[in-house]
Design an enzyme around this catalytic site. Structure first.
Site, PDB file in Angstrom:
ATOM      1  N   ASP A 151      -8.845   1.507   5.770  1.00 35.71           N
ATOM      2  CA  ASP A 151      -7.478   2.016   5.857  1.00 35.71           C
ATOM      3  C   ASP A 151      -7.271   2.933   7.060  1.00 35.71           C
ATOM      4  OD1 ASP A 151      -5.397   3.987   3.538  1.00 35.71           O
ATOM      5  OD2 ASP A 151      -4.940   2.917   5.390  1.00 35.71           O
TER       6      ASP A 151
ATOM      7  N   HIS B 123       0.860  -1.190   0.000  1.00 36.36           N
ATOM      8  CA  HIS B 123       0.000   0.000   0.000  1.00 36.36           C
ATOM      9  C   HIS B 123       0.896   1.239   0.000  1.00 36.36           C
ATOM     10  CE1 HIS B 123      -3.780   2.157   0.885  1.00 36.36           C
ATOM     11  NE2 HIS B 123      -3.072   2.899   1.708  1.00 36.36           N
TER      12      HIS B 123
ATOM     13  N   MET C 235     -11.649   5.442   4.669  1.00 34.50           N
ATOM     14  CA  MET C 235     -10.639   5.852   5.645  1.00 34.50           C
ATOM     15  C   MET C 235     -11.193   5.647   7.049  1.00 34.50           C
ATOM     16  SD  MET C 235      -8.030   6.568   3.945  1.00 34.50           S
ATOM     17  CE  MET C 235      -7.025   7.122   5.308  1.00 34.50           C
TER      18      MET C 235
ATOM     19  N   MET D 207       1.404  11.332  -0.490  1.00 31.63           N
ATOM     20  CA  MET D 207       0.865  12.570   0.082  1.00 31.63           C
ATOM     21  C   MET D 207       1.628  13.753  -0.515  1.00 31.63           C
ATOM     22  SD  MET D 207       0.682  11.377   4.065  1.00 31.63           S
ATOM     23  CE  MET D 207      -0.118   9.820   4.488  1.00 31.63           C
TER      24      MET D 207
ATOM     25  N   HIS E 114      -2.400   4.750  -3.052  1.00 28.66           N
ATOM     26  CA  HIS E 114      -3.420   5.596  -2.399  1.00 28.66           C
ATOM     27  C   HIS E 114      -2.980   7.046  -2.525  1.00 28.66           C
ATOM     28  CE1 HIS E 114      -5.409   6.802   1.696  1.00 28.66           C
ATOM     29  NE2 HIS E 114      -5.990   7.374   0.675  1.00 28.66           N
TER      30      HIS E 114
ATOM     31  N   MET F 138      -3.260  10.729  -1.818  1.00 28.28           N
ATOM     32  CA  MET F 138      -3.818  11.782  -0.965  1.00 28.28           C
ATOM     33  C   MET F 138      -3.227  13.097  -1.486  1.00 28.28           C
ATOM     34  SD  MET F 138      -3.413   9.647   2.560  1.00 28.28           S
ATOM     35  CE  MET F 138      -2.242   8.538   1.763  1.00 28.28           C
TER      36      MET F 138
ATOM     37  N   ASP G  11       1.308   5.028   0.127  1.00 29.18           N
ATOM     38  CA  ASP G  11       0.592   6.239   0.565  1.00 29.18           C
ATOM     39  C   ASP G  11       1.272   7.492   0.028  1.00 29.18           C
ATOM     40  OD1 ASP G  11      -0.123   4.571   3.572  1.00 29.18           O
ATOM     41  OD2 ASP G  11      -1.635   5.411   2.214  1.00 29.18           O
TER      42      ASP G  11
END
Ligand code: DX5
Ligand code: ZN
Length: 222
Positions: free
Chosen positions: A179, A32, A141, A36, A67, A69, A34
């Site tokens: 998540d 996964h 989330m 950002m 993912h 963001m 992430d």
């Protein structure tokens, strides 16, 4: 069968390669990633996550669960497409209108990648309902996006349950990914509510025995 997507957000910076090998050996189903941008959320992880994806492209065949963001979704879709991810998920809250959501879904789909749409804890399921026929998964989330190691927000369990019921009532085959704050104490609640892909970061990467934790997370009662 529940799938485990291991978040790399809480990875320590020493011997990253060995850690990635150990995670794969622990039989996770996805890495996964992430991403950002420091705008949609305060943290900026772009360089670190890009580096991890570069390592993974040479040492692992496990699928990448990206993912995003981020605010500028299209530019991050294209920068992470190079790693041939299995899933790319963006946040509903990053879109200015329905047309933009549909545009981003199309952009991901036309690159043969599974499309995920993510909702923050305060975003209602009703707001994502119209897009469900077009996506492969909803990333619910269970913490506020932005950092690892947070406590699961209990009200999000009911959101997962409501989403599962909506999908069943409308005969839709859409995966529910949860998540944030998922560990050996919270996993049964999330699983029982209907999530079938569980993201777990610190519960795995802060543990002494990845194999043991992943095995227990997978055995969650559904
Ligand atoms: C938070 C990320 C999550 C987080 C999960 O914004 O999207 O993937 O890293 O980490 P834990 O399992 O430690 O809450
Ligand atoms: Zn995540």
């Amino acid at each position: 069968m529940v799938e485990i997507s291991a978040s790399l957000l809480s990875l320590k910076n020493e011997n990253v390669i060995q850690t990635l090998y150990n995670l794969e050996t622990a039989k996770i189903d996805y890495f996964h990633i992430d991403v950002m941008d420091g705008e949609f959320v305060e943290n900026n992880t772009v360089n670190r996550m890009t580096e991890y994806c570069e390592y993974l492209s040479s040492i692992s065949n496990l699928p990448l669960d990206v993912h995003l963001m981020v605010k500028d979704v299209p530019s991050y879709i294209s920068s992470f497409l190079v790693f041939e991810p299995n899933i790319i998920t963006f946040h509903l809250e990053a879109a200015k209108d329905k047309e933009q959501v549909m545009e981003w879904i199309k952009l991901i789909k036309q690159n043969n990648v599974r499309v995920g749409i993510s909702v923050k804890p305060d975003t209602q399921i009703e707001e994502v309902a119209e897009f469900l026929p077009f996506v492969h998964l909803v990333l619910v989330m269970t913490v506020e996006p932005g950092k690892g190691g947070q406590e699961l927000i209990p009200k999000t369990i009911e959101k997962i349950r409501a989403l599962k019921k909506y999908l069943q009532d409308n005969q839709m085959e859409v995966d529910i990914e949860a998540d944030g704050g998922i560990n050996l104490e919270t996993v049964d609640y999330v699983r029982e509510a209907g999530a079938n892909i569980l993201v777990s970061g610190s519960a795995i990467t802060n543990s002494e025995n990845y194999v043991d934790v992943v095995e227990k997370l997978k055995k969650a009662k559904g």
